[in-house]
Write an enzyme that holds these catalytic residues in place. Structure first.
Site, PDB file in Angstrom:
ATOM      1  N   LYS A  67       0.799  -1.229   0.000  1.00 43.87           N
ATOM      2  CA  LYS A  67       0.000   0.000   0.000  1.00 43.87           C
ATOM      3  C   LYS A  67       0.832   1.279   0.000  1.00 43.87           C
ATOM      4  CE  LYS A  67      -4.189  -1.998   1.967  1.00 43.87           C
ATOM      5  NZ  LYS A  67      -5.318  -1.799   2.881  1.00 43.87           N
ATOM      6  N   ASP A 104      -9.741   3.047   1.411  1.00 41.99           N
ATOM      7  CA  ASP A 104      -9.737   2.436   2.741  1.00 41.99           C
ATOM      8  C   ASP A 104     -10.323   3.365   3.799  1.00 41.99           C
ATOM      9  OD1 ASP A 104      -8.805  -0.147   2.407  1.00 41.99           O
ATOM     10  OD2 ASP A 104      -6.695   0.397   2.650  1.00 41.99           O
TER      11      ASP A 104
END
Length: 269
Positions: A67, A104
């Site tokens: 990420k 997210d």
């Protein structure tokens, strides 16, 4: 040529994203695919280069451990590097560029949108890409204080500073403060990872325990919280929430969220 999106990570077999996106594609009658791709850290550059030349590729979701690293290989037109510092979604823009973004934060917030956390104290376990998105979300809803528990205490302190959040960074085995919200943003407790060992007794009886891990869905942390009759949020809430935002970016259609109960049953089967 069938359009497709995918999820990348190392490991990747545990990902439930293909089930989620596949369910929505079927419900909406969209002719497209969603796949898994096992990409190791030293393969990231080659992965994005290969997808750049594939016109059928709509984008990808990103899971552990990429990420933060993936930011190096895509364009950051939304200032994600400065705001969150990690991405979990890459899309192909109309001009062919690969753009990184992050769903997210929105996915994390959706299941707790009804909680009043303004000025409250939260604990976040972990300091990786998921923790960055969670801290970003908490900073936007007026959290009063955050305690980060992480193996690398300096990394946790740096995260608090970067988001301008008051709080402290402690070792992973430190005693919990009496916080209103506890979030596990680490991989601890996930299948194939060490268990998360934490004593929940300092938490007040109205605290909420939120585990971003979804494999297994019933983690040791959630089982311990339920034994204390604390309110809990499992990893499917964040997973489905972030997936819904990414799905619209990939396929240009809103997912049928009125079928969430049916989707949850499928994911638990």
């Amino acid at each position: 040529m069938t359009p497709y999106a995918e999820v990348i990570g190392d490991p990747i077999a545990q990902s439930k994203s293909p089930l989620i996106h596949g369910f929505w594609l079927e419900q909406l009658g969209i002719e497209a695919d969603y796949r898994r791709a096992h990409v190791k850290p030293d393969e990231l550059a080659g992965y994005f280069e290969s997808r750049r030349g594939d016109p059928a590729w709509r984008g990808c979701n990103i899971t552990l451990p990429h990420k933060e690293a993936a930011l190096e290989f895509v364009e950051d037109r939304g200032g994600i590097r400065q705001s969150i510092g990690a991405i979990n979604t890459v899309i192909r823009a109309e001009d062919g560029a690969l753009i990184g973004t992050n769903t997210d934060a929105g996915g994390f917030y959706t299941p707790i949108a009804g909680l009043d956390l303004d000025g409250k104290h939260a604990v976040v376990i972990g300091a990786g890409g998921a923790a960055r998105a969670i801290l970003f979300a908490l900073s936007k809803i007026g959290i009063g204080r955050v305690t980060i528990l992480n193996r690398n205490v300096l990394k946790g302190a740096a995260l608090l500073s970067s988001f301008g959040i008051k709080g402290d960074a402690l070792a992973l085995n430190a005693k919990l403060p009496p916080a209103a919200l506890l979030v596990n943003a680490s991989a601890l407790g996930m299948v194939g990872q060490p268990p998360l060992e934490v004593d929940l007794s300092p938490l007040p009886e109205d605290a909420v325990v939120y585990d971003a891990v979804y494999s297994p869905l019933e983690t040791g942390l959630l089982a311990q919280a339920r034994a204390r009759e604390l309110d809990t949020v499992d990893g499917l809430g964040m997973l489905v929430g972030q997936a819904a935002l990414a799905f619209e970016l990939f396929f240009g259609a809103e997912p049928p969220r009125d079928r969430d109960e049916e989707l949850r049953e499928l994911l638990l089967a």
